[in-house]
Design a protein around this motif. Structure first.
Motif, mmCIF file in Angstrom:
data_model
loop_
_atom_site.group_PDB
_atom_site.id
_atom_site.type_symbol
_atom_site.label_atom_id
_atom_site.label_comp_id
_atom_site.label_asym_id
_atom_site.label_seq_id
_atom_site.Cartn_x
_atom_site.Cartn_y
_atom_site.Cartn_z
ATOM 1 N N PHE A 108 0.828 -1.111 -0.109
ATOM 2 C CA PHE A 108 0.144 -0.007 -0.084
ATOM 3 C C PHE A 108 0.880 1.273 -0.024
ATOM 4 N N LEU A 109 0.461 2.122 -0.906
ATOM 5 C CA LEU A 109 1.208 3.544 -1.016
ATOM 6 C C LEU A 109 0.852 4.238 0.053
ATOM 7 N N ARG A 110 1.783 5.058 0.484
ATOM 8 C CA ARG A 110 1.405 5.967 1.546
ATOM 9 C C ARG A 110 1.849 7.307 1.162
ATOM 10 N N GLY A 111 0.801 8.084 0.558
ATOM 11 C CA GLY A 111 1.068 9.580 0.235
ATOM 12 C C GLY A 111 1.271 10.556 1.091
ATOM 13 N N THR A 112 0.579 10.646 2.337
ATOM 14 C CA THR A 112 0.379 11.693 3.073
ATOM 15 C C THR A 112 0.982 11.256 4.624
ATOM 16 N N ASP A 113 1.425 12.561 5.368
ATOM 17 C CA ASP A 113 2.105 12.197 6.595
ATOM 18 C C ASP A 113 1.382 13.004 7.512
ATOM 19 N N ALA A 114 0.478 12.427 8.317
ATOM 20 C CA ALA A 114 -0.435 13.142 9.150
ATOM 21 C C ALA A 114 -0.063 13.630 10.515
ATOM 22 N N THR A 115 1.136 13.092 10.774
ATOM 23 C CA THR A 115 1.926 13.681 12.043
ATOM 24 C C THR A 115 2.398 14.878 11.926
ATOM 25 N N LEU A 116 2.312 15.774 11.294
ATOM 26 C CA LEU A 116 2.874 17.233 11.092
ATOM 27 C C LEU A 116 2.142 17.989 12.356
ATOM 28 N N ASP A 117 3.062 18.614 12.914
ATOM 29 C CA ASP A 117 2.518 19.590 14.233
ATOM 30 C C ASP A 117 2.200 20.845 13.547
ATOM 31 N N ALA A 118 1.627 21.764 14.364
ATOM 32 C CA ALA A 118 1.201 22.826 14.066
ATOM 33 C C ALA A 118 2.300 23.807 13.826
ATOM 34 N N ALA A 119 3.283 23.767 14.732
ATOM 35 C CA ALA A 119 4.514 24.520 14.728
ATOM 36 C C ALA A 119 5.183 24.385 13.396
ATOM 37 N N SER A 120 5.522 23.149 12.932
ATOM 38 C CA SER A 120 5.923 22.846 11.747
ATOM 39 C C SER A 120 5.352 23.233 10.769
ATOM 40 N N SER A 121 4.108 23.103 10.678
ATOM 41 C CA SER A 121 3.015 23.726 9.453
ATOM 42 C C SER A 121 3.292 25.137 9.396
ATOM 43 N N ALA A 122 3.577 25.926 10.638
ATOM 44 C CA ALA A 122 3.826 27.322 10.481
ATOM 45 C C ALA A 122 4.992 27.608 10.030
ATOM 46 N N LEU A 123 6.102 26.972 9.932
ATOM 47 C CA LEU A 123 7.310 27.241 9.615
ATOM 48 C C LEU A 123 7.373 27.092 7.993
ATOM 49 N N ALA A 124 6.411 26.241 7.451
ATOM 50 C CA ALA A 124 6.209 25.949 6.486
ATOM 51 C C ALA A 124 5.330 27.263 5.519
ATOM 52 N N SER A 125 4.434 27.539 6.237
ATOM 53 C CA SER A 125 3.560 28.712 5.746
ATOM 54 C C SER A 125 4.915 30.141 5.633
ATOM 55 N N ALA A 126 5.328 30.324 6.918
ATOM 56 C CA ALA A 126 6.246 31.380 7.027
ATOM 57 C C ALA A 126 7.190 31.333 5.772
ATOM 58 N N ARG A 127 7.757 30.208 5.312
ATOM 59 C CA ARG A 127 8.553 30.097 4.371
ATOM 60 C C ARG A 127 7.815 30.227 2.995
ATOM 61 N N ASP A 128 6.629 29.898 2.828
ATOM 62 C CA ASP A 128 5.828 30.280 1.701
ATOM 63 C C ASP A 128 5.963 31.961 1.439
ATOM 64 N N GLU A 129 5.604 32.470 2.529
ATOM 65 C CA GLU A 129 5.290 33.938 2.633
ATOM 66 C C GLU A 129 6.815 34.683 2.223
ATOM 67 N N ALA A 130 7.742 34.139 2.911
ATOM 68 C CA ALA A 130 9.246 34.592 2.435
ATOM 69 C C ALA A 130 9.316 34.698 1.044
ATOM 70 N N ARG A 131 9.094 33.298 0.561
ATOM 71 C CA ARG A 131 9.342 33.005 -0.973
ATOM 72 C C ARG A 131 8.473 34.188 -1.692
ATOM 73 N N ARG A 132 7.268 34.500 -1.465
ATOM 74 C CA ARG A 132 6.585 35.236 -2.050
ATOM 75 C C ARG A 132 7.256 36.624 -2.022
ATOM 76 N N ARG A 133 7.772 37.091 -0.793
ATOM 77 C CA ARG A 133 8.282 38.478 -0.839
ATOM 78 C C ARG A 133 9.701 38.357 -1.628
ATOM 79 N N GLY A 134 10.223 37.173 -2.089
ATOM 80 C CA GLY A 134 11.249 37.363 -2.640
ATOM 81 C C GLY A 134 12.502 37.234 -1.801
ATOM 82 N N ASP A 135 12.024 36.767 -0.382
ATOM 83 C CA ASP A 135 13.200 37.005 0.642
ATOM 84 C C ASP A 135 13.886 35.380 0.679
ATOM 85 N N PHE A 136 14.559 35.183 -0.366
ATOM 86 C CA PHE A 136 15.117 33.698 -0.286
ATOM 87 C C PHE A 136 15.978 33.519 0.768
#
Length: 463
Positions: free
Chosen positions: A406-434
RNA sequence: GGCGGCGUGGCCGAGUGGUUUAGGCAGGGGCCUGCAAAGCCCCGUACCCCGGUUCGAAUCCGGGCGCCGCCUCCA
């Protein structure tokens, strides 16, 4: 049509069920005298794959696999531990089922215990005695192998040449060194059951005959186990059935060894790895994939290296499930072709896969086709045809699932703090702050994540 | 002594008389990407040794070498 290598005929034959639409199989199970090891894992996975494949194709499968819960080694283990046999057996059996669940091996429909079939075995031995196929000596009741004309069918050689190679210490009361115990007379402090021919306990080769015939009936479809069971265990089972005048298994199939540095792994050599250890340090699906990539009758090396290799190979398939956000299949039930009419659109791919597995379980060829599907799905999506890519990916998942992978495509164990880091990174990329984006990525990597950019933004998962 | 199996590219591991390749992992190059990751494309020209059959053999036959299993409990 499925074809399998039948050990009795020594060749690959068409498999025709006893009753159309149904299939009965008996798999020699464990003696619960120790922890389950990767050799046990191999045979259970091999026959789990067969069971799932038959089910996928539309057959109603009845799968019986016994548990030997009384035996010399259990008595010895109990004596060492200073505990009752039943306790020791129960404890190892619990570990067995836990390991099976870990491997994704489906529960048998029936898992009969030897100690629950003593009455049937005693009755059977009485018939064999009365018919002159068995005889009593001081330490028990023995089967007279010379009384079965084609004894040696599974071994592939006649009685005489088998006898010539005998290594067992001849018991001077036995008529032939090949004769085997149907019943072992009780020794002091050993578990015992009453019988007309004296209190004692059953010999190992008798239980499977009693249980398979009772649960599956005469002429059941298939009997399987590891190569080492072919002779003498299966030979001796068959001899009893023949002597009883009962139609026995119609096909015999045997799986190859697990080897360690080129040598057979076995409990008696003590060179084994327990399934518990394997499951603790590797993806639980890795062993199944490792075995699927080799032929079931071939010996295979199972080492930390080959298991790690399989884990990396698995990652490529999981990546497809992630990319196309596949709905996971229900892992608790076998995948049925009839439940997935949508895959019939991919006629040629399905046909090729079915042809491979039907050809004596040529799963290496089938797995190669799965990887071709992975490439196809990715290439289609890269070319802009997401829909066709998704269809190929879904087909891949269903076909892999048919073998219990069985293939497993998702990882449900992500915590809120890590997800927040990912979102912050998206925001930084949008700003062009690489610089900030890279810093956040490093932070996530340090936390043990793999970071991937997708059209939908940063995706993270556990490494 | 009898019976059976195996020897494939860096690793795992299929296959089989000849077209273009098993497949995976690792490695190299390219594309994509802000950079990566993932993905896609390209790359290795393997088949224990010696004979033989054949237009052609890793694939068939013979011989040899090496390894393993069963004939004892073992999956």
């Amino acid at each position: 049509m499925l074809r399998l290598h039948d050990s009795a005929q020594g060749r690959v034959v068409d498999v025709v069920p006893r009753v159309e639409g149904r299939f009965s199989m008996y798999v020699c199970g464990p003696t619960v005298d120790n922890v389950p090891h990767i050799g046990h894992g191999r045979f259970t996975l091999a026959w789990d794959v067969l069971r799932r494949w038959l089910t996928f194709g539309g057959l109603d499968v009845t799968y019986v696999s016994n548990v030997t819960d009384i035996d010399d080694k259990i008595i010895a283990a109990a004596a060492r531990a200073g505990r009752p046999e039943v306790e020791v057996a129960a404890e190892y059996e619990a570990m067995w089922w836990e390991a099976m669940a870990g491997l994704g091996v489906l529960r048998p429909d029936h898992a009969p215990h030897a100690t629950a079939y003593i009455g049937q075995m005693v009755a059977m031995i009485e018939v064999l005695l009365a018919a002159g196929h068995a005889y009593r000596i001081d330490d028990g009741v023995y089967f007279d192998t010379s009384s079965v004309p084609d004894y040696g069918l599974l071994a592939g050689q006649p009685l005489d040449s088998l006898r010539a190679g005998t290594r067992v210490e001849p018991n001077d009361q036995k008529r032939s060194p090949l004769d085997f115990a149907l019943w072992k007379a009780a020794k002091p402090d050993e578990p015992r059951w009453d019988a007309p021919f004296g209190a004692g306990r059953p010999g190992w080769h008798t239980e499977c005959v009693a249980m398979s015939l009772e649960l599956l009936g005469e002429n059941f479809d298939l009997h399987s186990g590891g190569q080492d069971l072919k002779f003498p265990h299966h030979e001796n089972e068959r001899a009893q059935a023949v002597a009883l005048g009962k139609g026995f298994s119609r096909y015999w199939v045997h799986n190859g060894w697990v080897e360690v540095e080129g040598v057979k792994m076995s409990s008696s050599l003590n060179n084994f790895t327990s399934l518990t250890d394997l499951l603790a340090r590797a993806d639980q699906r890795a062993y199944r994939l490792l075995l699927l990539r080799a032929h079931y009758r071939a010996p295979i090396e199972v080492t930390p290296e080959t298991v790690a290799d399989a884990e990396r190979a698995l990652e490529r398939l999981d990546a497809v499930a992630r990319r196309f956000r596949l709905e996971p299949l229900d892992e608790s039930i076998p995948v049925r072709r009839s439940d997935h009419p949508e895959i019939e659109a991919a006629g040629d791919d399905v046909r090729a896969f079915v042809a491979a597995v039907d050809d004596d379980l040529d799963t290496p060829r089938a797995v190669a086709l799965l990887y071709d599907l992975a490439t196809k799905a990715n290439a289609l999506a890269d070319g802009g045809d997401t829909e066709a890519g998704h269809a190929a990916a879904h087909l891949l998942a269903v076909l892999a699932g048919s073998l219990g992978l069985f293939l497993r495509g998702t990882d449900a164990t992500l915590d809120a703090a890590s997800s927040a880091l990912a979102s912050a990174r998206d925001e930084a990329r949008r700003r062009g702050d690489f610089a900030e984006a890279d810093r956040l990525r490093d932070e996530l990597v340090t936390l043990g994540f793999v970071v991937e950019d997708t059209a939908a933004g940063t995706r993270i998962r556990r490494a």
